[in-house]
Design a protein around this motif. Structure first.
Motif, short mmCIF file in Angstrom:
data_model
loop_
_atom_site.label_atom_id
_atom_site.label_comp_id
_atom_site.label_asym_id
_atom_site.label_seq_id
_atom_site.Cartn_x
_atom_site.Cartn_y
_atom_site.Cartn_z
N ILE A 131 0.84 -1.20 0.00
CA ILE A 131 0.00 0.00 0.00
C ILE A 131 0.88 1.24 0.00
CG2 ILE A 131 -1.64 1.36 1.36
CD1 ILE A 131 -2.84 -1.35 2.30
N ALA A 132 1.88 1.26 0.88
CA ALA A 132 2.81 2.39 0.92
C ALA A 132 3.57 2.52 -0.39
CB ALA A 132 3.77 2.23 2.09
N PHE A 133 3.95 1.39 -0.96
CA PHE A 133 4.69 1.38 -2.22
C PHE A 133 3.84 1.95 -3.35
CE2 PHE A 133 6.20 -1.16 -5.97
CZ PHE A 133 7.48 -0.62 -6.04
N ILE A 134 2.59 1.53 -3.43
CA ILE A 134 1.68 2.05 -4.45
C ILE A 134 1.51 3.56 -4.30
CG2 ILE A 134 -0.73 2.07 -5.22
CD1 ILE A 134 -0.77 -0.96 -4.60
N ASN A 135 1.37 4.01 -3.07
CA ASN A 135 1.21 5.45 -2.85
C ASN A 135 2.41 6.23 -3.37
OD1 ASN A 135 -1.28 5.11 -1.64
ND2 ASN A 135 -0.47 5.05 0.44
N GLU A 136 3.59 5.63 -3.27
CA GLU A 136 4.80 6.30 -3.76
C GLU A 136 4.89 6.31 -5.27
OE1 GLU A 136 8.77 6.04 -2.38
OE2 GLU A 136 8.16 5.20 -0.44
N ILE A 137 4.64 5.17 -5.89
CA ILE A 137 4.91 5.08 -7.33
C ILE A 137 3.73 5.48 -8.20
CG2 ILE A 137 6.61 3.26 -6.94
CD1 ILE A 137 4.57 1.26 -8.10
#
Length: 278
Positions: free
Chosen positions: A86-92
Motif C-alpha cells: 500500500i505504501a509502495f503504491i502510494n509512492e509510485i
C-alpha cells in the motif's frame, strides 16, 4: 521455456522499509506480486512482454532477495506484505489506481491489498491461489516437514520437495539454474512463512470488490489450486477464468507466451485508467 532474458536494472525505493523492485514500460501500472521462495526475478518473462503495453512493476516483498532473511522473523505475514505494498503504491502511483497480479502466496497478498484499499485497485488477477477460505477446516501445512529439513541443513532436499509438491513430481530436477538460484536465495523465508498465523480469505468480503477479476490456473497444476479457483468462480460469477495449457503452477514460466497474452488481453479489456478529477 526461453533460456535467456534481460531484466531492467532494479532500483530501490524506501517505504516503511526498503523495497527492491524492477520495472519497465510507461503509463498505467501493473503490479506483479510473487509467491513463496521467489522475488522480482520470477517475472523475467513478463516484464519484457507486458511492459510493451503498460508500466510493469515487480517488487521483492519484505524479507526476500536481495535482502532475504536468514532466520525467523515474527513480523513476516500476509498483512505486513500488503501494508508494505500500500505504501509502495502510494509512492509510485500517486492517487491513480493500479492493476494487481498475484501468484500463489502472492495472490493472497493481492487479495489482502485489494480488500484494504479497494479504491486503489483497477483490476485484480489471481494466478493459482492456494489460500484457505474462511469456514473451511484448517489442515496441517505440508511446509512444516520441509522446514524441519531446511533447519536440519538439508537445504537442497527441502527445496526440491517444496517445488515438486506445488508444481509436480520431478520439477526441481528439470528447473534451470537461475530459478534454482532464486529459490536458494529465498530458502529461509519458509521458516517464517510456516509460522504465519492462519489468515483465511473471506469470499463475502471479496464479493464486495468492484474491480474486474481474472482467475488463471495451470492445466497441470495440483488439484488444490483448481479447487481454489472453482470456489472463487462460484462465489464471484463475474470473474473471467482462463486455464494455461501445457503448464502447471509455474505457468508464467512454463508457457509465458500464453500467460502474457491472457494477461495483456484482460488488461486491455478493462480500458484505460481515468485520471482523478479534483
Amino acid at each position: 521455456m526461453p533460456s535467456t532474458a534481460t531484466l531492467p536494472a532494479f532500483v530501490s525505493r524506501s517505504t516503511d522499509s526498503p523495497l527492491h523492485y524492477t520495472e519497465a514500460g510507461t503509463g498505467d501500472i501493473l503490479l506483479l506480486i510473487h509467491g513463496s521462495l521467489c522475488d522480482y526475478r520470477y517475472w523475467r518473462w513478463q516484464l519484457p512482454a507486458l511492459s510493451q503495453q503498460i508500466r510493469t512493476v515487480a517488487p521483492s516483498l519484505r524479507g526476500y532477495w536481495p535482502d532475504a532473511i536468514k532466520e525467523e522473523d515474527p513480523s513476516f505475514s500476509i498483512t505486513r506484505h500488503a501494508q508494505d505494498l500500500i505504501a509502495f503504491i502510494n509512492e509510485i502511483a500517486g492517487d491513480r489506481p493500479v492493476h494487481v497480479l498475484g501468484h500463489s502466496r502472492g495472490a493472497q497478498v493481492a487479495v489482502e491489498l485489494a480488500c484494504r484499499v479497494p479504491e486503489r485497485i483497477r483490476s485484480l488477477t489471481l494466478a493459482d491461489p492456494g489460500f484457505a477460505l474462511r469456514g473451511e477446516a484448517l489442515h496441517t501445512s505440508f511446509q512444516a516437514s520441509i522446514v524441519d529439513r531446511l533447519v536440519a541443513g538439508e537445504v537442497e532436499e527441502a527445496l526440491a520437495t517444496f517445488v515438486d509438491t506445488v508444481n509436480g513430481t520431478g520439477t526441481w530436477r528439470k528447473m534451470v539454474g537461475w530459478f534454482k538460484s532464486m529459490v536458494r536465495d529465498n530458502a529461509y523465508t519458509l521458516v517464517s512463512q510456516v509460522h504465519e498465523a492462519p489468515q483465511p480469505v473471506d469470499l463475502a468480503q471479496m464479493a464486495k470488490l468492484a474491480c474486474p477479476l481474472l482467475l488463471i490456473g495451470g492445466e497441470q497444476s495440483p488439484a488444490r489450486y483448481h479447487s481454489r479457483l472453482d470456489a472463487l468462480q462460484a462465489a464471484l460469477p463475474g470473474a473471467t477464468r482462463v486455464t494455461i495449457p501445457m503448464a502447471a503452477h509455474g505457468m508464467n514460466l512454463a508457457n509465458p507466451v500464453m500467460f502474457n497474452r491472457v494477461v495483456a488481453e484482460f488488461l486491455a479489456s478493462t480500458g484505460p485508467t481515468e485520471p482523478k478529477l479534483d
